[in-house]
Design a protein around this motif. Sequence first.
Motif, PDB file in Angstrom:
ATOM      1  N   ALA A 168      -4.190  18.192 -11.564  1.00  0.00           N
ATOM      2  CA  ALA A 168      -3.535  19.160 -12.446  1.00  0.00           C
ATOM      3  C   ALA A 168      -3.684  18.735 -13.912  1.00  0.00           C
ATOM      4  O   ALA A 168      -3.959  19.579 -14.784  1.00  0.00           O
ATOM      5  CB  ALA A 168      -2.063  19.296 -12.078  1.00  0.00           C
ATOM      6  N   ARG A 169      -3.523  17.430 -14.197  1.00  0.00           N
ATOM      7  CA  ARG A 169      -3.701  16.945 -15.579  1.00  0.00           C
ATOM      8  C   ARG A 169      -5.128  17.162 -16.055  1.00  0.00           C
ATOM      9  O   ARG A 169      -5.364  17.562 -17.202  1.00  0.00           O
ATOM     10  CB  ARG A 169      -3.325  15.474 -15.675  1.00  0.00           C
ATOM     11  CG  ARG A 169      -1.842  15.220 -15.726  1.00  0.00           C
ATOM     12  CD  ARG A 169      -1.539  13.799 -16.185  1.00  0.00           C
ATOM     13  NE  ARG A 169      -2.186  12.786 -15.366  1.00  0.00           N
ATOM     14  CZ  ARG A 169      -1.611  12.120 -14.360  1.00  0.00           C
ATOM     15  NH1 ARG A 169      -0.358  12.358 -14.046  1.00  0.00           N
ATOM     16  NH2 ARG A 169      -2.282  11.212 -13.683  1.00  0.00           N
ATOM     17  N   ARG A 170      -6.100  16.876 -15.186  1.00  0.00           N
ATOM     18  CA  ARG A 170      -7.509  17.093 -15.573  1.00  0.00           C
ATOM     19  C   ARG A 170      -7.778  18.561 -15.878  1.00  0.00           C
ATOM     20  O   ARG A 170      -8.457  18.887 -16.860  1.00  0.00           O
ATOM     21  CB  ARG A 170      -8.437  16.615 -14.457  1.00  0.00           C
ATOM     22  CG  ARG A 170      -8.564  15.127 -14.373  1.00  0.00           C
ATOM     23  CD  ARG A 170      -9.534  14.729 -13.298  1.00  0.00           C
ATOM     24  NE  ARG A 170      -9.452  13.314 -13.022  1.00  0.00           N
ATOM     25  CZ  ARG A 170      -9.624  12.750 -11.841  1.00  0.00           C
ATOM     26  NH1 ARG A 170      -9.905  13.514 -10.799  1.00  0.00           N
ATOM     27  NH2 ARG A 170      -9.537  11.463 -11.692  1.00  0.00           N
ATOM     28  N   ALA A 171      -7.258  19.447 -15.031  1.00  0.00           N
ATOM     29  CA  ALA A 171      -7.466  20.879 -15.248  1.00  0.00           C
ATOM     30  C   ALA A 171      -6.806  21.324 -16.554  1.00  0.00           C
ATOM     31  O   ALA A 171      -7.378  22.108 -17.325  1.00  0.00           O
ATOM     32  CB  ALA A 171      -6.911  21.671 -14.068  1.00  0.00           C
ATOM     33  N   LEU A 184       0.265  13.032  -3.474  1.00  0.00           N
ATOM     34  CA  LEU A 184       0.985  13.599  -4.618  1.00  0.00           C
ATOM     35  C   LEU A 184       0.367  13.126  -5.930  1.00  0.00           C
ATOM     36  O   LEU A 184       0.199  13.923  -6.872  1.00  0.00           O
ATOM     37  CB  LEU A 184       2.462  13.212  -4.567  1.00  0.00           C
ATOM     38  CG  LEU A 184       3.313  13.939  -3.517  1.00  0.00           C
ATOM     39  CD1 LEU A 184       4.708  13.347  -3.455  1.00  0.00           C
ATOM     40  CD2 LEU A 184       3.370  15.423  -3.847  1.00  0.00           C
ATOM     41  N   ARG A 185       0.045  11.838  -5.998  1.00  0.00           N
ATOM     42  CA  ARG A 185      -0.589  11.333  -7.224  1.00  0.00           C
ATOM     43  C   ARG A 185      -1.935  12.000  -7.456  1.00  0.00           C
ATOM     44  O   ARG A 185      -2.294  12.319  -8.594  1.00  0.00           O
ATOM     45  CB  ARG A 185      -0.766   9.815  -7.127  1.00  0.00           C
ATOM     46  CG  ARG A 185       0.478   9.065  -7.476  1.00  0.00           C
ATOM     47  CD  ARG A 185       0.179   7.651  -7.925  1.00  0.00           C
ATOM     48  NE  ARG A 185      -0.803   6.970  -7.105  1.00  0.00           N
ATOM     49  CZ  ARG A 185      -0.526   6.207  -6.055  1.00  0.00           C
ATOM     50  NH1 ARG A 185       0.719   6.015  -5.701  1.00  0.00           N
ATOM     51  NH2 ARG A 185      -1.475   5.620  -5.373  1.00  0.00           N
ATOM     52  N   THR A 215       0.863  -1.179   0.000  1.00  0.00           N
ATOM     53  CA  THR A 215       0.000   0.000   0.000  1.00  0.00           C
ATOM     54  C   THR A 215       0.895   1.222   0.000  1.00  0.00           C
ATOM     55  O   THR A 215       1.815   1.324   0.818  1.00  0.00           O
ATOM     56  CB  THR A 215      -0.913   0.016   1.236  1.00  0.00           C
ATOM     57  OG1 THR A 215      -0.085  -0.059   2.397  1.00  0.00           O
ATOM     58  CG2 THR A 215      -1.875  -1.144   1.210  1.00  0.00           C
ATOM     59  N   PRO A 216       0.662   2.161  -0.893  1.00  0.00           N
ATOM     60  CA  PRO A 216       1.523   3.342  -0.932  1.00  0.00           C
ATOM     61  C   PRO A 216       1.292   4.213   0.303  1.00  0.00           C
ATOM     62  O   PRO A 216       0.231   4.186   0.915  1.00  0.00           O
ATOM     63  CB  PRO A 216       1.083   4.055  -2.209  1.00  0.00           C
ATOM     64  CG  PRO A 216      -0.286   3.576  -2.465  1.00  0.00           C
ATOM     65  CD  PRO A 216      -0.360   2.187  -1.916  1.00  0.00           C
ATOM     66  N   ALA A 217       2.301   4.957   0.626  1.00  0.00           N
ATOM     67  CA  ALA A 217       2.182   5.865   1.767  1.00  0.00           C
ATOM     68  C   ALA A 217       1.172   6.949   1.448  1.00  0.00           C
ATOM     69  O   ALA A 217       0.895   7.267   0.287  1.00  0.00           O
ATOM     70  CB  ALA A 217       3.545   6.477   2.076  1.00  0.00           C
ATOM     71  N   SER A 218       0.616   7.539   2.465  1.00  0.00           N
ATOM     72  CA  SER A 218      -0.411   8.563   2.252  1.00  0.00           C
ATOM     73  C   SER A 218       0.161   9.763   1.504  1.00  0.00           C
ATOM     74  O   SER A 218      -0.533  10.413   0.733  1.00  0.00           O
ATOM     75  CB  SER A 218      -0.996   9.000   3.588  1.00  0.00           C
ATOM     76  OG  SER A 218       0.032   9.489   4.420  1.00  0.00           O
ATOM     77  N   THR A 219       1.444  10.081   1.707  1.00  0.00           N
ATOM     78  CA  THR A 219       2.030  11.218   0.992  1.00  0.00           C
ATOM     79  C   THR A 219       2.116  10.918  -0.494  1.00  0.00           C
ATOM     80  O   THR A 219       1.825  11.783  -1.316  1.00  0.00           O
ATOM     81  CB  THR A 219       3.431  11.531   1.543  1.00  0.00           C
ATOM     82  OG1 THR A 219       4.221  10.346   1.482  1.00  0.00           O
ATOM     83  CG2 THR A 219       3.367  11.996   2.983  1.00  0.00           C
ATOM     84  N   ALA A 220       2.505   9.684  -0.852  1.00  0.00           N
ATOM     85  CA  ALA A 220       2.577   9.326  -2.269  1.00  0.00           C
ATOM     86  C   ALA A 220       1.191   9.379  -2.893  1.00  0.00           C
ATOM     87  O   ALA A 220       1.016   9.831  -4.032  1.00  0.00           O
ATOM     88  CB  ALA A 220       3.175   7.931  -2.432  1.00  0.00           C
ATOM     89  N   ARG A 221       0.192   8.928  -2.148  1.00  0.00           N
ATOM     90  CA  ARG A 221      -1.172   8.952  -2.653  1.00  0.00           C
ATOM     91  C   ARG A 221      -1.633  10.395  -2.876  1.00  0.00           C
ATOM     92  O   ARG A 221      -2.249  10.711  -3.894  1.00  0.00           O
ATOM     93  CB  ARG A 221      -2.092   8.247  -1.646  1.00  0.00           C
ATOM     94  CG  ARG A 221      -3.367   7.768  -2.243  1.00  0.00           C
ATOM     95  CD  ARG A 221      -4.189   6.964  -1.256  1.00  0.00           C
ATOM     96  NE  ARG A 221      -3.500   5.795  -0.766  1.00  0.00           N
ATOM     97  CZ  ARG A 221      -3.332   5.495   0.524  1.00  0.00           C
ATOM     98  NH1 ARG A 221      -3.797   6.292   1.447  1.00  0.00           N
ATOM     99  NH2 ARG A 221      -2.698   4.406   0.886  1.00  0.00           N
TER     100      ARG A 221
END
Length: 181
Positions: free
Chosen positions: A155-158, A148-149, A140-146
Amino acid sequence: MGTAERRETSGDGTEAREVTRRQAAQAPRATGAAGRQADGGPAREAPEVRAAYRPLWVEEPAQRRRLPDPVRTAAVRAVLIIAVTLIQATVAVLCTLAGSWLAFPMVISSVVSTIAATWAVLDVWVTRQVWNQRHGVVSTPASTARALRRERRQARRAERAAERGRARIRRRGGAGQLSHP
């Protein structure tokens, strides 16, 4: 519950206990809440039936998952080799203390067995690593990595939404603008 046990309730259905076949055969039969036997007499319970059923052990769920089969076989093999190595080392020490001719061959075999035991322990470790690599480890990825993603995704959607807006304006040929350049 095994095949030699059955559930038994009292006449009013409030108490349930497990009774073995032998205990049930020894206890007189009671029919219903009236407490009368089939022959018309009052119902009497044997003292061992009256005592509350208490299990010998209570099964609890396992805290850890079971080892995969290849890892478990490597671990069993390593334990057996280590046990043989310890026995050989003990025999070598005892033969040395007794001054037996068998001392030297046992010392040599103990050294060889020590190398084999080290190899067996490494085999367990390598087998475990290979199993985890081939069959995947749930990470499970860390909450910070989650987080950031998630920010990058937003940002990509915007950016895509803004690009769609600019493309729409270009398709209209500049219509709808207040002033022309």
